[in-house]
Design an enzyme around this catalytic site. Sequence first.
Site, short mmCIF file in Angstrom:
data_model
loop_
_atom_site.label_atom_id
_atom_site.label_comp_id
_atom_site.label_asym_id
_atom_site.label_seq_id
_atom_site.Cartn_x
_atom_site.Cartn_y
_atom_site.Cartn_z
N ARG B 66 96.02 8.21 -30.41
CA ARG B 66 96.88 8.65 -29.30
C ARG B 66 97.39 7.48 -28.47
O ARG B 66 98.41 7.59 -27.79
CB ARG B 66 96.10 9.63 -28.41
CG ARG B 66 96.14 11.04 -28.95
CD ARG B 66 95.51 12.00 -28.00
NE ARG B 66 94.13 11.65 -27.73
CZ ARG B 66 93.30 12.40 -27.02
NH1 ARG B 66 93.72 13.53 -26.48
NH2 ARG B 66 92.05 12.04 -26.82
N LYS B 174 81.71 11.27 -43.05
CA LYS B 174 80.64 12.15 -42.62
C LYS B 174 80.62 12.22 -41.08
O LYS B 174 81.16 11.30 -40.45
CB LYS B 174 79.30 11.66 -43.16
CG LYS B 174 78.78 10.40 -42.47
CD LYS B 174 77.34 10.17 -42.76
CE LYS B 174 76.85 8.97 -41.98
NZ LYS B 174 75.75 9.07 -41.19
N ASP B 203 80.40 8.62 -48.58
CA ASP B 203 79.05 8.28 -48.16
C ASP B 203 78.89 6.81 -48.51
O ASP B 203 78.72 6.46 -49.69
CB ASP B 203 78.03 9.15 -48.92
CG ASP B 203 76.61 8.87 -48.47
OD1 ASP B 203 76.35 7.75 -48.00
OD2 ASP B 203 75.76 9.76 -48.59
N HIS B 204 79.01 5.96 -47.50
CA HIS B 204 79.14 4.53 -47.82
C HIS B 204 77.92 3.98 -48.55
O HIS B 204 77.99 2.96 -49.22
CB HIS B 204 79.45 3.72 -46.56
CG HIS B 204 78.30 3.55 -45.64
ND1 HIS B 204 78.04 4.44 -44.62
CD2 HIS B 204 77.33 2.62 -45.58
CE1 HIS B 204 76.96 4.04 -43.97
NE2 HIS B 204 76.51 2.94 -44.53
N LYS B 208 77.45 1.03 -52.19
CA LYS B 208 76.74 -0.24 -52.22
C LYS B 208 76.48 -0.63 -53.68
O LYS B 208 76.10 0.20 -54.50
CB LYS B 208 75.42 -0.13 -51.46
CG LYS B 208 75.63 0.00 -49.95
CD LYS B 208 74.31 0.10 -49.24
CE LYS B 208 74.52 0.35 -47.75
NZ LYS B 208 75.11 -0.78 -47.05
N GLU B 242 65.80 0.77 -39.96
CA GLU B 242 66.69 -0.08 -39.16
C GLU B 242 65.88 -0.68 -38.01
O GLU B 242 64.98 -0.02 -37.48
CB GLU B 242 67.84 0.74 -38.58
CG GLU B 242 68.78 1.30 -39.62
CD GLU B 242 69.84 2.16 -38.98
OE1 GLU B 242 70.88 1.61 -38.59
OE2 GLU B 242 69.62 3.37 -38.86
N ASP B 261 71.65 12.38 -39.69
CA ASP B 261 72.45 11.17 -39.79
C ASP B 261 72.18 10.40 -41.08
O ASP B 261 73.08 9.76 -41.63
CB ASP B 261 72.18 10.27 -38.58
CG ASP B 261 73.17 9.13 -38.47
OD1 ASP B 261 74.38 9.40 -38.60
OD2 ASP B 261 72.75 7.97 -38.26
N HIS B 266 72.82 10.20 -46.87
CA HIS B 266 72.56 8.96 -47.60
C HIS B 266 71.32 9.03 -48.49
O HIS B 266 71.37 8.72 -49.67
CB HIS B 266 72.36 7.80 -46.62
CG HIS B 266 73.52 7.55 -45.71
ND1 HIS B 266 74.81 7.70 -46.11
CD2 HIS B 266 73.56 7.15 -44.41
CE1 HIS B 266 75.63 7.40 -45.09
NE2 HIS B 266 74.88 7.06 -44.06
#
Lengths: 362, 514
Positions: B66, B174, B203-204, B208, B242, B261, B266
């Site tokens: 926008r 996602k 789905d990254h 990989k 993580e 998440d 994943h």
Amino acid sequence: MAIDPETLIRQIDELWASLADHSPGEEQALMRACSLTLLVLVNEEDDLAALSETLAELMQSHPSRAILIRVAAGGDERLEADVKAHCWMPMGRRQQICSEQIEIQVSERTAPDLPSVLLPLIVSDLPVVLWCRGERVARLPVFRQLSAFAARLIVDVREFRGSRDALSWLSDLSRSASGVTDLSWARLTRWRETVAQVFENEACRQRLPELTAVELTYGGNAKAGIPASAYLMAGWLMNCLGWSLDGGSWSEKGGETLVLRHGDREVRMGIHHAESPGLGSRLAAVDLKSGGEPPFEILLRRVEDYLDLELSTETGSAVSNRVWFPPSSDVALLNEELKIFAPDTVFHAALDTATRISERVA
Amino acid sequence: MAAAEAMVDPNPFIDSLRFERRIPACTIVIFGANGDLAKRKLLPALYSLAHDRRLSAGFAVAGNSRTPLSDEDFRARMKQSVKDFGEQDQYDEEVWQSFERGLYYVPGDVKDPAYYNSLKERLEAISSERHTGDNVLFYLSTQPSLYGPIVRQLEAAGLARSENGGWRRIVVEKPFGHDLASARELSRQIQGVFEESEIYRIDHYLGKETVQNILAFRFANGIFEPLWNRRYVRQVQITAAETIGVEDRGGYYEESGALRDMVQNHLLQVLATMAMEPPARFEAEAVRNEKSKVLESIRPMSSDDVSRYAVAGQYGPGRVGGTDLAGYRQERGVDPESQTDTYAAATFFVDNWRWAGVPFYVRSGKRLAKRVTEISIEFASAPHVLFSEQSPVETPNLLILRIQPSGGISLRFDAKKPGEGMQLRGVSMDFHYGSSFGVREPSAYETLLLDAIAGDGTLYSRQDMVEASWAAVEPIVEVWKNQKHDFPNYAAGSWGPGPSDQMLNENRHRWRTP
């Protein structure tokens, strides 16, 4: 002097044991990686340090037992060998991965003894690749002897004097041995891929039959004549376009023009020299164009370390694109070649046509 | 579409032995082009592809948001993004200038039908200018609530189909819904406009290199597959840990949590890749059929099962390396009484002939001790232990498939220590992906964007896969939603809550410390 292959094998084992003693990490075994035996046949005068650096870098992507054979001109009795290892640390890890290098020095006189030395040194069950650097060693009988061991023969006719003779020699070689390839051909991959990419566009593909002229430009010393890479590019383009060598040719200042046939049409291919400082004897530009309206032209030009592409498909409408295009290092070219073990029919067809073109313009 | 493609003359210049994949020219329309994903991932990935000569000359991007910006403003912003978030050694001013000529900006409110008329006009102009063949890839990188409205407007404006022989595809980021019902509803809306084969649910993780390498490892080598079943595998652990917290995504995370998440998409996709049967062919539908079967074979949990087979966690304050770390409830945008899971662990069972009875332990969390994603496969011990006196502690064979930060494969086995006697020690044989092939690994987004442009959906999720994975986690979602958790239950910088360890202890297993 003589070489005892068993002694060399023992030296390799001792080298590994000593490397393991210095290996960091209690729980980590030293990695010995090997995916092929790489025979490297070079002139004695070749820069050994640069060559070792190339091999060390190559081993990170193609871990191998490299056997570097340095051939001295003349008839002395030299036949010596030494063993060393290349080790590297994977990124962020302590563990070492090592590959081995055996250096053998021979003279032209003792070179015929090489096969018996090499046979026990070749790693079992893995492919053997022979990389031959330089025209002198390529024309020695030992090159043909070693060819018998190899699944792939890599040469570089750019280093030969006279591209017509070089192509003729390469054609003969590819008829008598399997897996022959040439680094001049690998240098063309990015050019060829860029041309092919243009024709992924269906609208461009539909206009293929309109092409009536191809112009190749090369740099370097004009007196040295047309480089092998330009002939190979011309041969490949002719094969892709379905053009045949049925017409004549004429020489003009700075180049050659061939009259070719495409079905019942006459088409042309020019190979010309252009002053391109710093370019060397390399391909400088490829221009494919139609004769009619609206115009259709694909122009690829090397500008310093970039490749510029201009695609014109109608009046006033052109797409231009610039990509990073530094000269390919030997490591990059060898990396490409070492990935290929299937018959390279495209190369052989291009070589065949390139050889016939070179004979036509001679 | 297949029939139309068959009529097109083949490209005579293709050398499949040496050339990279064939990538047609197209325009990518990025909805949400001013957002974080576009700036941090999409544009750097596209620039990287252009730098490596992987995109065709007429490639174009039409960014939307926008915010009123000119093409030049957009280009300047994206240039900065590429500099900030792209690979440092790839930035080249000359290449950028060429790349930016294909960047356009079409501002507007995606809820406004009039916007799509201006978008259509602009796309026609771009197609003519850049020779894209009217191929358009729409990329939904907006709030998920806008996915439905955008798709409907694309159809209404006639943008969902080309009138000039080009193709249309849509990439959906996602989350694909927040539960099974919403996933189905979202799918209904998108499938009402686009064919399933034109929909690319990204789905990254699946892009990989190391996740793709699982397929190569399993199906290109004959020696592992015979062991890849309940007879030889004792347990499987999938960890995605993580070290960072929620950073400035507190608002988003409050609505999702670790289970939604990470696990629902994943990690279950990784599980499916690891556990699938060999496909008949390496083609998108064949591969996705097998993954889908695995996901559908995951045993549904009852409410009682959830307390036994799933553990929620939330990090509290902690101290790592002399630095105090805030707890989740102290993060910006987070409810001080939040019940959101920042850690989720679950035991799944895949009820099929290959995996019956083998526990698949899956865990993911924020602010854990180490950043690592891996699959650990523990094999059954030797049936008769010869060396128990010399090595009283059992050390099972492990196969570790490391996904990040540095991908690779390790095999752990016992070997005799050199010297007298029969002393054993565990050794690890490592294959290190990056260093072993000496080439830069493309980012997941580079791989997936190229796949979508090339029309290859192998690494994208299909609707039945999405629904099956929602079905697997939904019982957990339901129970946790109605439960008051005793949060926080693990300290930042630790390996997660104690009950997670107890979940494995029941089977006399324990989490591997990666």
